[in-house]
Design a protein around this motif. Structure first.
Motif, PDB file in Angstrom:
ATOM      1  N   ALA A  47      -5.178   4.388  -3.192  1.00 57.25           N
ATOM      2  CA  ALA A  47      -6.497   3.764  -3.070  1.00 57.25           C
ATOM      3  C   ALA A  47      -7.350   4.550  -2.087  1.00 57.25           C
ATOM      4  CB  ALA A  47      -6.360   2.322  -2.597  1.00 57.25           C
ATOM      5  N   THR A  93       0.826  -1.212   0.000  1.00 55.80           N
ATOM      6  CA  THR A  93       0.000   0.000   0.000  1.00 55.80           C
ATOM      7  C   THR A  93       0.858   1.259   0.000  1.00 55.80           C
ATOM      8  OG1 THR A  93      -0.189   0.053   2.418  1.00 55.80           O
ATOM      9  CG2 THR A  93      -1.889  -1.147   1.208  1.00 55.80           C
ATOM     10  N   GLN A 129     -12.120  -7.745  -4.884  1.00 54.58           N
ATOM     11  CA  GLN A 129     -10.717  -7.344  -4.764  1.00 54.58           C
ATOM     12  C   GLN A 129      -9.790  -8.423  -5.322  1.00 54.58           C
ATOM     13  OE1 GLN A 129      -9.266  -6.773  -0.749  1.00 54.58           O
ATOM     14  NE2 GLN A 129      -7.514  -5.569  -1.442  1.00 54.58           N
TER      15      GLN A 129
END
Length: 256
Positions: free
Chosen positions: A157, A152, A213
Motif C-alpha cells: 500500500a 500490513t 477504507q
C-alpha cells in the motif's frame, strides 16, 4: 467476559500497555488469572490502569519501560521479578506508526520505526527469554512470547512501506527466535491483527478517507479488539505448549 483459557499462576509483562492493544491485553490477561506487569513510557496511564485492575481484584504492577532503551528493558524485568518472580508470558506489543511515501518519509521517522517496532520487540523478547531459560524453562516448558504484528506485513500500500517492513521483520524474527529456543521451553508466536480502531488512529475512521477504507473491506466493517482475545489467551496459556513459530492472521478477512 468469557475466559476460555486460564492463566492462573502466570506472570505476564505487556510492553506498550498504556493504551490501545496493550491496555486491552493487560485487562484480558488479568481477568484470566495472570499477574500483569504494565510496561510503557507514560507512567500516569499505566498507574491508573494498574489501580483499576487491582481494585477489580487483579494483581498489576506498573513499570516504566522504553523498549528502545536496553537498560529500561532490564529494569522492567527486575521490577517484575522482585514483585512476582520470573515473567513467563511476554506480550511484545509496543509500537508506533509513521506513514508517508518512501520518497517523502523523513529518515528520522524510519529510524524511529525500526528502533521501536523491530529493535524494541527484539530487546523485550530476548531479555524475557534469557531469564526464562535461566529459571528452568527447558524442563517447565512454560515460556510464552507473543509478538503483535500487523496485516500490513502482507500487503502492499502507498505510505506503509517502512511500517509494514518493520512488521514483516518481526514476523521473521519470531520464527527465528522460536527455532533458537525450541529446546528451551520458550514458545514464540506472532499475531497479525487487521485494522482495529484504537487511540493511535484518532478520528481517521470518521473521515471520508476512513469511511472509504472501511467500504473497501470485504465485510464492510472494522474489526473489534475483542476478536483478538481467544488467540492471545491461547498463545499465553499452557494449552499452546506444542505451538511455536506460528504467525496467525486475525483480521476479519480484511487482507484476503
Amino acid at each position: 467476559m468469557d475466559i476460555p483459557f486460564s492463566l492462573k499462576g502466570r506472570t505476564a509483562l505487556i510492553a506498550g500497555a498504556s493504551s490501545g492493544f496493550g491496555a486491552h491485553f493487560a485487562e484480558l490477561l488479568s481477568k484470566a488469572g495472570a499477574n500483569v506487569v504494565l510496561g510503557a513510557r507514560r507512567p500516569d496511564r499505566i498507574k491508573d490502569l494498574a489501580g483499576s485492575i487491582n481494585k477489580s481484584g487483579g494483581n498489576a504492577l506498573p513499570v516504566a519501560l522504553d523498549v528502545t532503551d536496553e537498560q529500561s528493558v532490564i529494569a522492567s524485568y527486575d521490577a517484575a521479578e522482585a514483585r512476582f518472580g520470573t515473567v513467563d508470558t511476554i506480550i511484545a506489543n509496543a509500537g508506533l506508526s509513521a506513514s508517508g511515501r518512501t520518497t517523502e518519509l523523513p529518515l528520522d521517522d524510519v529510524q524511529r520505526l525500526v528502533n521501536t517496532n523491530f529493535m524494541g520487540v527484539y530487546s523485550v523478547a530476548r531479555e524475557g527469554a534469557k531469564r526464562l531459560i535461566a529459571s528452568g524453562s527447558r524442563e517447565k516448558e512454560n515460556g510464552r512470547i507473543i509478538i503483535i504484528g500487523s496485516i500490513t506485513s502482507r500487503l502492499n500500500a502507498n505510505g506503509d512501506a517502512a511500517y509494514a517492513a518493520t512488521k514483516a521483520g518481526v514476523t521473521h524474527l519470531g520464527r527465528n527466535m522460536a527455532r533458537e529456543w525450541v529446546r528451551q521451553g520458550v514458545n514464540v508466536n506472532t499475531i497479525h491483527p487487521g485494522y482495529i480502531p484504537t487511540e493511535i488512529q484518532g478520528d481517521w475512521y470518521s473521515t471520508a478517507g476512513g469511511e472509504a477504507q472501511i467500504a473497501g473491506f470485504h465485510r464492510r466493517r472494522l474489526q473489534d479488539i475483542e476478536s483478538l482475545n481467544d488467540m492471545i489467551l491461547y498463545f499465553a496459556s499452557d494449552r499452546s505448549r506444542m505451538v511455536t513459530g506460528a504467525d496467525i492472521v486475525v483480521d476479519d478477512g480484511q487482507s484476503l
